[in-house]
Design an enzyme around this catalytic site. Structure first.
Site, short mmCIF file in Angstrom:
data_model
loop_
_atom_site.label_atom_id
_atom_site.label_comp_id
_atom_site.label_asym_id
_atom_site.label_seq_id
_atom_site.Cartn_x
_atom_site.Cartn_y
_atom_site.Cartn_z
N HIS A 246 0.94 -1.29 -0.08
CA HIS A 246 0.09 -0.08 0.05
C HIS A 246 0.83 1.19 0.03
O HIS A 246 2.14 1.18 0.61
CB HIS A 246 -0.93 0.09 1.13
N GLU A 305 -7.95 -5.19 -0.44
CA GLU A 305 -8.27 -6.20 -1.67
C GLU A 305 -8.40 -7.58 -1.37
O GLU A 305 -9.01 -8.32 -1.99
CB GLU A 305 -7.52 -5.93 -2.72
N1 ACO Z 1 4.25 -7.41 -4.51
C1 ACO Z 1 5.62 -7.60 -4.52
N2 ACO Z 1 6.39 -6.53 -4.31
C2 ACO Z 1 5.61 -5.18 -4.27
C3 ACO Z 1 4.33 -5.17 -4.17
C4 ACO Z 1 3.56 -6.36 -4.10
N3 ACO Z 1 2.48 -6.31 -4.06
N4 ACO Z 1 3.92 -3.94 -3.71
C5 ACO Z 1 5.06 -3.11 -3.90
N5 ACO Z 1 6.13 -3.95 -4.11
C6 ACO Z 1 7.85 -3.60 -4.11
C7 ACO Z 1 7.99 -2.96 -5.35
O1 ACO Z 1 8.21 -4.17 -6.26
C8 ACO Z 1 9.09 -1.91 -5.06
O2 ACO Z 1 10.43 -2.71 -5.07
P1 ACO Z 1 11.64 -2.14 -5.56
O3 ACO Z 1 11.79 -1.10 -4.75
O4 ACO Z 1 12.39 -3.39 -5.53
O5 ACO Z 1 11.26 -1.89 -6.84
C9 ACO Z 1 8.70 -1.53 -3.60
O6 ACO Z 1 7.85 -2.61 -3.00
C10 ACO Z 1 8.10 -0.34 -3.39
O7 ACO Z 1 6.94 -0.31 -4.56
P2 ACO Z 1 6.26 0.83 -5.12
O8 ACO Z 1 5.87 0.66 -6.29
O9 ACO Z 1 7.16 2.20 -4.65
O10 ACO Z 1 5.05 1.01 -4.02
P3 ACO Z 1 3.65 1.89 -4.25
O11 ACO Z 1 3.53 2.79 -3.20
O12 ACO Z 1 3.75 2.80 -5.65
O13 ACO Z 1 2.62 0.86 -4.57
C11 ACO Z 1 0.64 -0.38 -4.80
C12 ACO Z 1 1.54 0.67 -3.89
C13 ACO Z 1 0.57 -0.17 -6.08
C14 ACO Z 1 -0.77 -0.71 -3.95
C15 ACO Z 1 1.58 -1.74 -4.43
O14 ACO Z 1 1.87 -2.05 -3.36
C16 ACO Z 1 1.07 -2.89 -5.69
O15 ACO Z 1 1.15 -2.82 -6.81
N6 ACO Z 1 0.25 -3.70 -4.90
C17 ACO Z 1 -0.46 -4.63 -5.54
C18 ACO Z 1 -1.73 -4.29 -6.39
C19 ACO Z 1 -2.66 -4.00 -5.05
O16 ACO Z 1 -2.76 -4.89 -4.24
N7 ACO Z 1 -3.28 -3.11 -5.24
C20 ACO Z 1 -4.60 -2.43 -4.45
C21 ACO Z 1 -3.98 -1.49 -3.50
S1 ACO Z 1 -5.48 -0.97 -2.13
C22 ACO Z 1 -6.47 -0.03 -3.11
O17 ACO Z 1 -5.89 0.81 -3.88
C23 ACO Z 1 -7.82 0.05 -2.94
#
Ligand code: ACO
Length: 363
Positions: A246, A305
């Protein structure tokens, strides 16, 4: 420059507060736990829109007006849903909502609140060549949505579980869809336009499109013993685990527990697939462990989710409709934010830094 606007405070709001370090959510002065324990969705509509929409009734009168709004949506918007079978459920919902006139009054607001609850079941039934079921204006909002989906009254446990879901997701700070709603509202375009923009933002898998893929993941894993190897392989391929991570929370999303409780109650009363909850718990434990090892500097736990997927599946919603059901709860938050923005905010117009080529001055 801040690419994703992380940590940028872009507005003041009385709508909700997300404390990402403590894992706490406040919605208009109430803790999520208190609201999820007792509130009906109708009560949340009154709470979230209080002071923002002229002429909005309160209490049982508001519940009755919302029931009438469901009937209006059924009569006026459902007939046009028959021709959109080539679209996904969210796209069909978007197309139907686009037929609503803009406005800022109570009737417009309530029709927008009512619309997803009526349209999602109608779109799903039309896709199965079944006739849409008309709303019962006197029923509770959540119970009526389930009745329109299944063509039969839900059990009290099912109606209560959907109420908890809709209340739990009703508002959540300045998330991507809410920000989209506020940007459009800041131009004074009107409520229907703001809600359409928000729905479009919600559609993406990084925001409201994740719960369907959560079930795909559980199906792919199959059994608890396979979880570790499946998750490692997915991460090795560079995939993200849906339902994890998140932008704001650095601890477990508090909405996860609020939604797990009704999933447990539904499982105890024989709703949903036997074993699904146990598999989900095993996957959560394995993924949390693996992500902590792989990303020690970035806490990654389940978000809203994850248990949304189990809850909506147990209630009989097909996975392609999950984003539409999310919109059914979040729509009131979008409307409250849009009204707050147009009443008290300014045109939202940030700046960009140009990094393209500069024309040759000599030429
Ligand atoms: N699985 C694996 N790795 C992850 C995940 C995940 N679900 N989420 C983040 N990371 C990793 C990224 O790859 C990144 O790694 P890196 O630094 O080595 O490249 C690091 O964690 C930071 O990730 P960001 O992209 O900076 O995180 P951001 O805050 O932009 O993303 C998000 C948040 C989009 C929710 C992300 O965690 C994600 O894609 N989750 C999966 C999709 C999901 O569950 N979405 C629903 C969110 S809740 C809502 O909106 C209602």
């Amino acid at each position: 420059m801040n690419n994703g606007l992380d940590d940028v405070v872009a507005t003041e709001t009385v709508m909700s507060d997300v404390d990402g370090l403590a894992g706490k959510l406040i919605i208009r002065g109430h803790s999520l736990d208190d609201l999820a324990a007792s509130a009906r969705y109708e009560d949340l509509v009154g709470l979230l829109l209080d002071g923002f929409v002229d002429g909005l009734a309160r209490g049982e009168e508001l519940a009755a007006d919302l029931g009438e709004a469901r009937a209006w949506v059924f009569d006026n918007l459902v007939p046009a849903c028959a021709g959109v079978g080539h679209l996904s459920v969210t796209e069909a919902l978007r197309a139907a909502l686009a037929r609503l006139a803009d406005g800022e009054d109570a009737a417009t607001a309530l029709r927008l609140v009512a619309a997803p609850a009526v349209l999602v079941p109608a779109i799903l039934r039309l896709r199965q060549a079944k006739a849409p079921v008309a709303p019962d204006a006197g029923a509770g909002h959540a119970a009526d949505m389930l009745r329109m989906l299944h063509g039969a009254d839900p059990s009290p446990e099912e109606a209560a579980a959907l109420d908890i879901y809709l209340v739990t997701v009703s508002d959540h700070g300045l998330n991507a869809s809410t920000f989209a709603a506020r940007v459009v509202a800041s131009t004074h375009a009107g409520l229907a336009s703001s809600v359409l923009a928000a729905l479009s933002a919600l559609k993406g898998p990084l925001h409201g499109g994740a719960p369907g893929p959560v079930l795909d993941m559980l199906d792919g894993i199959g059994s608890a013993g396979e979880a570790e190897a499946w998750l490692q392989a997915a991460l090795d391929r560079g995939e993200r685990l849906m339902g994890f991570g998140h932008r704001v929370y650095r601890v477990r999303d508090p909405r996860a527990e609020a939604l797990k409780r009704p999933v447990q109650r539904l499982a105890a009363t024989g709703h949903g697939q036997a074993g699904r909850l146990a598999l989900a718990e095993a996957v959560e434990a394995a993924a949390t462990r693996i992500l902590a090892r792989r990303k020690p500097d970035r806490p990654l736990q389940i978000n809203v989710e994850f248990y949304t997927a189990l809850l909506l599946e147990a209630l009989g919603f097909p996975r392609e409709s999950f984003t539409g059901v999310f919109a059914t709860g979040r729509v009131t938050g979008w409307i409250g934010h849009a009204r707050e923005q147009s009443l008290y905010g300014r045109l939202i117009r940030p700046q960009s830094r140009y990094v393209g080529p500069i024309p040759d001055r000599a030429a």
